[in-house]
Design an enzyme around this catalytic site. Structure first.
Site, PDB file in Angstrom:
ATOM      1  N   LYS A 164      -1.442  -9.431   2.744  1.00  0.00           N
ATOM      2  CA  LYS A 164      -0.705  -8.945   4.179  1.00  0.00           C
ATOM      3  C   LYS A 164      -1.657  -8.133   4.898  1.00  0.00           C
ATOM      4  O   LYS A 164      -2.307  -7.104   4.396  1.00  0.00           O
ATOM      5  CB  LYS A 164       0.491  -8.435   3.704  1.00  0.00           C
ATOM      6  CG  LYS A 164       1.336  -7.734   4.820  1.00  0.00           C
ATOM      7  CD  LYS A 164       3.051  -7.279   4.642  1.00  0.00           C
ATOM      8  CE  LYS A 164       3.057  -5.939   3.897  1.00  0.00           C
ATOM      9  NZ  LYS A 164       2.667  -4.987   4.579  1.00  0.00           N
ATOM     10  N   ASP A 192       0.973  -1.060  -0.042  1.00  0.00           N
ATOM     11  CA  ASP A 192       0.082  -0.120   0.184  1.00  0.00           C
ATOM     12  C   ASP A 192       0.902   1.218   0.076  1.00  0.00           C
ATOM     13  O   ASP A 192       0.286   2.408  -0.250  1.00  0.00           O
ATOM     14  CB  ASP A 192      -1.137  -0.074   1.301  1.00  0.00           C
ATOM     15  CG  ASP A 192      -0.550  -0.064   2.606  1.00  0.00           C
ATOM     16  OD1 ASP A 192       0.835  -0.332   2.483  1.00  0.00           O
ATOM     17  OD2 ASP A 192      -1.249  -0.293   3.680  1.00  0.00           O
ATOM     18  N   SER A 193       2.266   0.876   0.053  1.00  0.00           N
ATOM     19  CA  SER A 193       3.073   2.155  -0.162  1.00  0.00           C
ATOM     20  C   SER A 193       3.154   2.677  -1.644  1.00  0.00           C
ATOM     21  O   SER A 193       3.257   3.867  -1.818  1.00  0.00           O
ATOM     22  CB  SER A 193       4.653   1.787  -0.205  1.00  0.00           C
ATOM     23  OG  SER A 193       4.891   0.419  -0.680  1.00  0.00           O
ATOM     24  N   GLU A 236       8.994  -4.142  10.573  1.00  0.00           N
ATOM     25  CA  GLU A 236       9.448  -2.942   9.879  1.00  0.00           C
ATOM     26  C   GLU A 236      10.239  -2.172  11.170  1.00  0.00           C
ATOM     27  O   GLU A 236       9.555  -1.899  12.201  1.00  0.00           O
ATOM     28  CB  GLU A 236       8.331  -2.328   9.301  1.00  0.00           C
ATOM     29  CG  GLU A 236       8.771  -0.909   8.531  1.00  0.00           C
ATOM     30  CD  GLU A 236       7.757  -0.320   7.523  1.00  0.00           C
ATOM     31  OE1 GLU A 236       6.842  -1.189   7.280  1.00  0.00           O
ATOM     32  OE2 GLU A 236       7.966   0.852   7.314  1.00  0.00           O
ATOM     33  N   ASP A 286      -1.140  -5.877  -0.365  1.00  0.00           N
ATOM     34  CA  ASP A 286      -1.452  -5.403   1.263  1.00  0.00           C
ATOM     35  C   ASP A 286      -3.157  -5.240   1.230  1.00  0.00           C
ATOM     36  O   ASP A 286      -3.690  -4.405   0.160  1.00  0.00           O
ATOM     37  CB  ASP A 286      -0.910  -3.890   1.345  1.00  0.00           C
ATOM     38  CG  ASP A 286       0.523  -4.120   2.115  1.00  0.00           C
ATOM     39  OD1 ASP A 286       0.533  -5.096   2.676  1.00  0.00           O
ATOM     40  OD2 ASP A 286       1.364  -3.304   1.914  1.00  0.00           O
ATOM     41  N   GLU A 341      -1.637  -5.482   8.655  1.00  0.00           N
ATOM     42  CA  GLU A 341      -0.663  -4.984   9.499  1.00  0.00           C
ATOM     43  C   GLU A 341      -1.451  -4.987  10.981  1.00  0.00           C
ATOM     44  O   GLU A 341      -2.743  -4.787  11.248  1.00  0.00           O
ATOM     45  CB  GLU A 341      -0.592  -3.536   9.284  1.00  0.00           C
ATOM     46  CG  GLU A 341       0.254  -3.163   8.045  1.00  0.00           C
ATOM     47  CD  GLU A 341       0.587  -1.554   7.883  1.00  0.00           C
ATOM     48  OE1 GLU A 341      -0.088  -0.638   8.649  1.00  0.00           O
ATOM     49  OE2 GLU A 341       0.976  -1.093   6.835  1.00  0.00           O
TER      50      GLU A 341
HETATM   51  O1  KIV Z   1       3.488  -0.969   1.510  1.00  0.00           O
HETATM   52  C1  KIV Z   1       4.719  -1.372   1.768  1.00  0.00           C
HETATM   53  O2  KIV Z   1       5.521  -1.228   0.669  1.00  0.00           O
HETATM   54  C2  KIV Z   1       5.280  -2.183   2.974  1.00  0.00           C
HETATM   55  C3  KIV Z   1       6.686  -2.610   3.108  1.00  0.00           C
HETATM   56  C4  KIV Z   1       7.426  -1.332   3.597  1.00  0.00           C
HETATM   57  C5  KIV Z   1       6.999  -3.930   3.830  1.00  0.00           C
HETATM   58  O3  KIV Z   1       4.426  -2.570   3.631  1.00  0.00           O
END
Ligand code: KIV
Length: 272
Positions: free
Chosen positions: A121, A52-53, A190, A91, A123
């Site tokens: 994934k 989600d980055s 992280e 994510d 969090e």
């Molecule tokens: O969203 C992302 O890129 C991440 C990484 C920083 C692990 O969760």
């Protein structure tokens, strides 16, 4: 040095577990589009994260909070079309799984069905454990994410290193154990102290992947735009840049502008 990953035709969560057991490091990078995914997969990466980055590096938002499930599905399906070997993890975005395990399952199912991705994934630790269990029980592989969890940035107030204090470190260890018991196939950690990440890695039997968590984890992940040097403003201590693509691309654009303005481009061989 064993090479479990070389024998695998297609990476699976089982391959990653075998890599941990054999002491072979796991490599993971983000991708958000077809072209980038093709390059990263072709280079032999083990895991591609549709993070989600994307909210930051693709859309220019300050945080990861605004990205939607539809947008994540768009990015994930573009990535999937470019990947033939890596395991693709996607994510679940903010607001699609917290506090509601039924919603979490339907978000995960939409990602799996509509993008063709291999896993999701989430969090958090104990506070999202019901969502994790429900998704796992539907046969969807889940990866955990502990330490600095950017979807909680407004709770933390800062992107600084997490779990330096004993109480938070203890909670992180408990969360990792709970996630393993709930059936996750791996955990991203992280921005936490290296000693803590090493301890967790020894405590659990599933692979751990670190970002800013030292060398004691089973693997490493970076945001590909950071590794390529596209995001030039972002300079945390943990980042190793392998290219300065921001400068290279800017120079290329400047040369193109110069060539067009001077009528050097296109030349007689570059036309029909
Ligand atoms: O969203 C992302 O890129 C991440 C990484 C920083 C692990 O969760």
């Amino acid at each position: 040095m064993s090479a479990v990953s070389k024998d695998a035709k297609r990476m699976t969560t089982h391959t990653l577990k075998r890599m941990k057991d054999a002491g072979e490091k796991i490599t993971m990078l983000t991708a958000y589009d077809y072209s980038m995914a093709t390059i990263i997969d072709d280079a032999g990466i083990d895991v591609i994260l549709v993070g989600d980055s994307a909210s930051n590096v693709m859309a220019g938002h300050e945080t990861t909070l605004p990205i939607t499930l539809d947008q994540m599905i768009y990015h994930a399906s573009s990535v999937i079309r470019g990947v033939s070997k890596a395991l693709v993890v996607v994510d679940l975005p903010f607001g699609t799984y917290q506090g509601n395990s039924e919603k979490a399952l339907s978000s995960a199912i939409r990602i799996m069905k509509e993008s063709g991705a291999h896993s999701v994934k989430l969090e958090g630790g104990l506070e999202i454990i019901d969502s994790v269990k429900r998704i796992v029980s539907a046969g969807v592989p889940v990866m955990g994410h502990l330490g600095l969890t950017p979807q909680s940035i407004y709770k933390f107030g800062t992107y600084t290193v997490r779990a330096r204090e004993e109480e938070e470190a203890k909670k992180l260890i408990e969360d990792a154990t709970a996630l393993e018991e709930a059936g996750v196939f791996g955990i991203v950690m992280e921005k936490i102290p290296a000693a803590l990440a090493t301890k967790v890695t020894k405590n659990v039997s599933i692979p751990t992947i670190g970002i800013g968590a030292g060398s004691g984890t089973d693997g490493q992940v970076l945001v590909s735009h950071d590794l390529f040097g596209i995001t030039k403003q972002f300079n945390p201590r943990f980042l190793r840049r392998y290219l300065d693509l921001y400068s290279d691309m800017k120079n290329a654009v400047e040369s193109y502008i110069k060539d067009v303005k001077s009528s050097d481009f296109p030349n007689s061989k570059e036309q029909y």
